[in-house]
Design a protein around this motif. Structure first.
Motif, PDB file in Angstrom:
ATOM      1  N   SER A 117     -45.807  65.979  16.090  1.00 56.59           N
ATOM      2  CA  SER A 117     -45.105  67.260  16.140  1.00 56.59           C
ATOM      3  C   SER A 117     -44.380  67.471  17.473  1.00 56.59           C
ATOM      4  O   SER A 117     -43.774  68.517  17.686  1.00 56.59           O
ATOM      5  N   CYS A 135     -51.486  66.952  17.900  1.00 57.18           N
ATOM      6  CA  CYS A 135     -50.515  66.678  16.833  1.00 57.18           C
ATOM      7  C   CYS A 135     -49.332  65.915  17.435  1.00 57.18           C
ATOM      8  O   CYS A 135     -48.229  66.473  17.588  1.00 57.18           O
ATOM      9  N   ASP A 161     -37.199  72.409  12.838  1.00 54.98           N
ATOM     10  CA  ASP A 161     -38.460  72.753  12.185  1.00 54.98           C
ATOM     11  C   ASP A 161     -39.322  73.620  13.103  1.00 54.98           C
ATOM     12  O   ASP A 161     -39.502  73.326  14.289  1.00 54.98           O
ATOM     13  N   ALA A 179     -47.150  70.200   8.673  1.00 52.43           N
ATOM     14  CA  ALA A 179     -46.564  69.158   7.834  1.00 52.43           C
ATOM     15  C   ALA A 179     -45.432  68.474   8.596  1.00 52.43           C
ATOM     16  O   ALA A 179     -44.869  69.021   9.545  1.00 52.43           O
ATOM     17  N   ALA A 180     -45.129  67.257   8.174  1.00 49.13           N
ATOM     18  CA  ALA A 180     -44.082  66.491   8.846  1.00 49.13           C
ATOM     19  C   ALA A 180     -42.790  67.288   8.921  1.00 49.13           C
ATOM     20  O   ALA A 180     -42.336  67.868   7.937  1.00 49.13           O
TER      21      ALA A 180
END
Length: 363
Positions: free
Chosen positions: A83, A80, A49, A42-43
């Motif tokens: 990310s 991704c 994160d 997820a973002a």
């Protein structure tokens, strides 16, 4: 009065230097935008994160063209791309202004931060090298990664500015680092390890082979332009100071000739966790004197590295590219004066090739 005149002259010189740097900064096109596919995390809410892949590179006007191509290649081949978080290290005079705007203009959605690296932190430790470019203080910024990046970042991939990824960098990010390892990198044990140090080093009874005794494996050459670094273990082991101690010894005894690489070898050779060679097909820039053309090594390729004197953008501009430089050119966002003139002419159409979508930016 003389003091005021001196201060005014210094201010003028500073303004001229800043303007010269801004004028010298190349112009780049906006890169295509890439989005995460299915199965991506997820973002991310912020730099801390857990789903992010952290990549660190240096950033300066001289090598900016290479850095831009490297970033574009990493985004293009990432499963991704949203990310990826880039941590750029830049010297003080360019860290927060023109370089930041140039990166943001070419990559509007890029997650990145620029950290100021002050040259005086290493200026007194740098020794003369076989090539002047190897004496740049920014070459030693990688030693300070663990001090500059946020403490919540557990590891980082460090990449030189003259690389090109042709594979998903998350595969490199997921390299396993056993408890005994701080750094992972491709090793080249067929290389003549002894040549990275002077005869004086090998003949010194307190140095030579004694330095590498008791390590996990026999010492092998590895290239510091592609590394996975556990930042927490680096801090815990005080590795920056270990590297700098060897730089101090170099000032006293002249034990190597090759800039920032040998101190890394002295600390980590024999302790590096090996990574598949596909992640650093290095030496494409030739040697440190002639910069001649070289082919890829045998085997699969995930990352190409133009280490050595010859850089693809220089050889392309000189009209004498090596065969692999043309591969690099397909990721080059640089906009030349001719391209800029064509873009400003209504009858000429866009200056960018059909593979690009975006605008031309000038800084």
């Amino acid at each position: 009065m003389p003091a005021r005149a001196g201060a005014a002259a210094a201010a003028v010189m500073l303004l001229v230097a800043v303007c010269a740097q801004a004028a010298a900064l190349p112009r780049f096109a906006e890169a295509p935008e890439y989005r995460n596919g299915e199965g991506c995390p997820a973002a991310a809410a912020g730099v801390c994160d857990a789903g992010l892949v952290h990549i660190s590179m240096t950033l300066d006007a001289h090598y900016l063209r290479g850095s831009m191509a490297a970033v574009y290649s990493l985004l293009k081949h990432a499963s991704c791309p949203e990310s990826l978080f880039f941590h750029f290290l830049a010297e003080e005079e360019g860290g927060g202004g023109e370089l930041r705007r140039a990166v943001a203009a070419s990559f509007p959605s890029l997650r990145f931060e620029i950290y100021v690296f002050r040259a005086e932190a290493v200026a007194g430790l740098i020794s003369a090298s076989v090539r002047a470019a190897l004496e740049s203080p920014l070459n030693y910024a990688r030693n300070h990664l663990a001090d500059l990046l946020p403490r919540c970042v557990p590891r980082a991939i460090y990449l030189d500015s003259d690389v090109l990824a042709v594979d998903d960098v998350r595969r490199l990010w997921e390299t396993r680092l056993p408890a005994a390892a701080v750094v992972a990198a491709p090793e080249y044990c067929h290389a003549n390890f002894s040549r990275y140090f002077t005869p004086a080093f090998w003949s010194d009874p307190d140095l030579g082979h004694r330095v590498f005794a008791g390590r996990r494996r026999p010492p092998c050459y590895f290239n510091t332009g592609v590394m996975v670094i556990d930042l927490r273990r680096w801090r815990a082991g005080n590795y920056r100071h270990r590297i700098e101690r060897w730089m101090e010894i170099q000032k006293e005894k002249r034990i190597y000739e090759l800039g920032s690489l040998p101190p890394f070898l002295l600390v980590f050779a024999g302790e590096v966790e090996a990574v598949d060679h596909r992640w650093n097909q290095h030496g494409l820039g030739g040697d440190n004197v002639h910069g001649s053309c070289r082919p890829l090594h045998d085997g699969p390729v995930s990352l190409m590295h133009w280490s050595g004197k010859g850089k693809p953008w220089d050889r392309l501009d000189a009209g004498n590219p090596c065969p692999l430089d043309r591969t690099w050119k397909s990721y080059d966002l640089y906009v030349s004066e001719d391209d800029s003139a064509a873009a400003s002419s209504p009858a000429s159409g866009p200056a960018l090739s059909s593979s690009w979508s975006g605008s031309v930016f000038s800084w």
